[in-house]
Design a protein around this motif. Sequence first.
Motif, PDB file in Angstrom:
ATOM      1  N   ILE A 112       0.849  -1.195   0.000  1.00  0.00           N
ATOM      2  CA  ILE A 112       0.000   0.000   0.000  1.00  0.00           C
ATOM      3  C   ILE A 112       0.881   1.241   0.000  1.00  0.00           C
ATOM      4  N   ARG A 113       0.642   2.133  -0.938  1.00  0.00           N
ATOM      5  CA  ARG A 113       1.344   3.405  -0.890  1.00  0.00           C
ATOM      6  C   ARG A 113       0.645   4.315   0.120  1.00  0.00           C
ATOM      7  N   HIS A 114       1.418   5.046   0.909  1.00  0.00           N
ATOM      8  CA  HIS A 114       0.854   5.971   1.893  1.00  0.00           C
ATOM      9  C   HIS A 114      -0.068   6.992   1.222  1.00  0.00           C
ATOM     10  N   SER A 115      -0.906   7.621   2.000  1.00  0.00           N
ATOM     11  CA  SER A 115      -1.841   8.622   1.490  1.00  0.00           C
ATOM     12  C   SER A 115      -1.149   9.974   1.303  1.00  0.00           C
ATOM     13  N   GLN A 116      -1.909  10.914   0.745  1.00  0.00           N
ATOM     14  CA  GLN A 116      -1.376  12.265   0.507  1.00  0.00           C
ATOM     15  C   GLN A 116      -0.911  12.895   1.828  1.00  0.00           C
ATOM     16  N   TYR A 117       0.215  13.605   1.773  1.00  0.00           N
ATOM     17  CA  TYR A 117       0.768  14.192   2.993  1.00  0.00           C
ATOM     18  C   TYR A 117       1.202  15.634   2.766  1.00  0.00           C
ATOM     19  N   ASN A 118       1.553  16.301   3.845  1.00  0.00           N
ATOM     20  CA  ASN A 118       1.946  17.703   3.818  1.00  0.00           C
ATOM     21  C   ASN A 118       3.348  17.856   3.228  1.00  0.00           C
ATOM     22  N   LEU A 119       3.427  18.291   1.986  1.00  0.00           N
ATOM     23  CA  LEU A 119       4.707  18.405   1.298  1.00  0.00           C
ATOM     24  C   LEU A 119       5.564  19.557   1.816  1.00  0.00           C
ATOM     25  N   SER A 120       4.959  20.507   2.498  1.00  0.00           N
ATOM     26  CA  SER A 120       5.700  21.683   2.958  1.00  0.00           C
ATOM     27  C   SER A 120       6.390  21.457   4.305  1.00  0.00           C
ATOM     28  N   GLY A 121       6.219  20.272   4.891  1.00  0.00           N
ATOM     29  CA  GLY A 121       6.863  19.993   6.171  1.00  0.00           C
ATOM     30  C   GLY A 121       8.375  19.987   6.049  1.00  0.00           C
ATOM     31  N   ASN A 122       9.049  20.542   7.023  1.00  0.00           N
ATOM     32  CA  ASN A 122      10.503  20.620   7.005  1.00  0.00           C
ATOM     33  C   ASN A 122      11.168  19.336   7.495  1.00  0.00           C
ATOM     34  N   SER A 123      10.462  18.554   8.248  1.00  0.00           N
ATOM     35  CA  SER A 123      11.004  17.300   8.766  1.00  0.00           C
ATOM     36  C   SER A 123       9.963  16.209   8.591  1.00  0.00           C
ATOM     37  N   ASP A 124      10.402  14.979   8.805  1.00  0.00           N
ATOM     38  CA  ASP A 124       9.479  13.850   8.641  1.00  0.00           C
ATOM     39  C   ASP A 124       8.291  13.966   9.583  1.00  0.00           C
ATOM     40  N   LYS A 125       8.509  14.422  10.806  1.00  0.00           N
ATOM     41  CA  LYS A 125       7.429  14.542  11.777  1.00  0.00           C
ATOM     42  C   LYS A 125       6.355  15.533  11.332  1.00  0.00           C
ATOM     43  N   GLU A 126       6.755  16.516  10.513  1.00  0.00           N
ATOM     44  CA  GLU A 126       5.804  17.522  10.036  1.00  0.00           C
ATOM     45  C   GLU A 126       5.099  17.088   8.757  1.00  0.00           C
ATOM     46  N   ARG A 127       5.591  16.044   8.132  1.00  0.00           N
ATOM     47  CA  ARG A 127       4.990  15.583   6.871  1.00  0.00           C
ATOM     48  C   ARG A 127       3.919  14.542   7.161  1.00  0.00           C
ATOM     49  N   ILE A 128       2.901  15.012   7.852  1.00  0.00           N
ATOM     50  CA  ILE A 128       1.774  14.156   8.216  1.00  0.00           C
ATOM     51  C   ILE A 128       0.718  14.207   7.117  1.00  0.00           C
ATOM     52  N   LEU A 129      -0.287  13.363   7.247  1.00  0.00           N
ATOM     53  CA  LEU A 129      -1.320  13.302   6.218  1.00  0.00           C
ATOM     54  C   LEU A 129      -2.163  14.581   6.187  1.00  0.00           C
ATOM     55  N   THR A 130      -2.584  14.940   4.984  1.00  0.00           N
ATOM     56  CA  THR A 130      -3.531  16.040   4.825  1.00  0.00           C
ATOM     57  C   THR A 130      -4.932  15.501   5.135  1.00  0.00           C
ATOM     58  N   PRO A 131      -5.926  16.392   5.271  1.00  0.00           N
ATOM     59  CA  PRO A 131      -7.302  15.904   5.452  1.00  0.00           C
ATOM     60  C   PRO A 131      -7.721  14.947   4.337  1.00  0.00           C
ATOM     61  N   LEU A 132      -7.341  15.267   3.097  1.00  0.00           N
ATOM     62  CA  LEU A 132      -7.654  14.359   1.994  1.00  0.00           C
ATOM     63  C   LEU A 132      -6.892  13.053   2.157  1.00  0.00           C
ATOM     64  N   GLY A 133      -5.650  13.129   2.617  1.00  0.00           N
ATOM     65  CA  GLY A 133      -4.859  11.931   2.822  1.00  0.00           C
ATOM     66  C   GLY A 133      -5.484  10.995   3.849  1.00  0.00           C
ATOM     67  N   ARG A 134      -6.021  11.557   4.928  1.00  0.00           N
ATOM     68  CA  ARG A 134      -6.690  10.722   5.935  1.00  0.00           C
ATOM     69  C   ARG A 134      -7.948  10.088   5.355  1.00  0.00           C
ATOM     70  N   GLU A 135      -8.632  10.822   4.493  1.00  0.00           N
ATOM     71  CA  GLU A 135      -9.818  10.269   3.844  1.00  0.00           C
ATOM     72  C   GLU A 135      -9.420   9.137   2.894  1.00  0.00           C
ATOM     73  N   GLN A 136      -8.313   9.309   2.192  1.00  0.00           N
ATOM     74  CA  GLN A 136      -7.826   8.245   1.310  1.00  0.00           C
ATOM     75  C   GLN A 136      -7.494   6.984   2.105  1.00  0.00           C
ATOM     76  N   ALA A 137      -6.872   7.153   3.255  1.00  0.00           N
ATOM     77  CA  ALA A 137      -6.525   5.996   4.082  1.00  0.00           C
ATOM     78  C   ALA A 137      -7.777   5.258   4.552  1.00  0.00           C
ATOM     79  N   GLU A 138      -8.806   6.013   4.872  1.00  0.00           N
ATOM     80  CA  GLU A 138     -10.079   5.397   5.260  1.00  0.00           C
ATOM     81  C   GLU A 138     -10.634   4.564   4.104  1.00  0.00           C
ATOM     82  N   LEU A 139     -10.572   5.113   2.900  1.00  0.00           N
ATOM     83  CA  LEU A 139     -11.088   4.402   1.724  1.00  0.00           C
ATOM     84  C   LEU A 139     -10.272   3.136   1.456  1.00  0.00           C
ATOM     85  N   THR A 140      -8.962   3.235   1.622  1.00  0.00           N
ATOM     86  CA  THR A 140      -8.125   2.056   1.418  1.00  0.00           C
ATOM     87  C   THR A 140      -8.423   0.987   2.462  1.00  0.00           C
TER      88      THR A 140
END
Length: 300
Positions: A112-140
């Motif tokens: 499974i490829r991860h869902s959409q995430y925050n591309l503007s995060g400066n570190s891995d901890k900041e690159r969390i899922l966007t609201p759409l990304g969380r919705e995609q994970a629910e659908l998956t």
Amino acid sequence: MSYRKTLKLICGFAGGSAVLVFAAAAADSHGYFGEQRGDAASRWSRFTVLRAAQPAWTPANHTPAPTGHAWDFNWDKRDPSVLSNGKKKESEDPSSEQDNGKPKATRNILLIRHSQYNLSGNSDKERILTPLGREQAELTGKRLAALGLKYDVLIHSSMARATETAHIISKHLPGPGVELVSCDLLREGAPIEPVPPVTHWKPDAVQYHEDGARIEAAFRRYIHRADPKQKEDSYEIIVCHANVIRYFVCRALQFPPEGWLRMGLNNGSITWLTIRPSGRVALRTLGDAGFMPPDKMTRT
């Protein structure tokens, strides 16, 4: 039979195009083929024209040439009939020994490829899922549940976006809680320099050197035939990243690994590999995201 029908019939046998048929018919109607109709020499002349216009068909020029690379059944070094040094096992009863050590179950690995995430995060901890990304994970997660399979384990990359995707998916899986396992080997990276190269993404050689070894180690750990002790078919989920999945697919199918970047994967998509006890590998789905509405699909 009229000459136009004859010409069309000849073109059909020769594999001719509609353009050739039209041109020949037009020439015939204007008398460009020469003698009066009924003349044997004229009929032969028409046939010669058609033959000259069509390339000869032979199996050699229509059949793709084999590459010469045979399937390696010991690609995972787990073929029970072969020792690690490549020699055949020898014993008083080799058939019995091989049968006892022969895998009997099929492994199904859903990447499974991860869902959409925050591309503007400066570190891995900041690159969390966007609201759409969380919705995609629910659908998956709902899609995996709808398949009605009994999942044995859910392994995920230790990066934030993959970890969050895995935890959302796990809420939808049927039965008792599926064990979640985090793995650093599955982190995103540059597995091998792609062919053909791309201009928008050029990691340093050292990144290929370091990431490539790590991702190859992940492949060897997770992509192989079942252990002989495994009695039933298994269904394992691995949530990770596009580069890792594409490299896994090329390696598992024994395709040139440098071709990994020729494939594209949507966020939250499902890639399904099946590994038989014999060592045969099949790709059942590649980047399936058809369960998502079109407006929910992304590839970031």
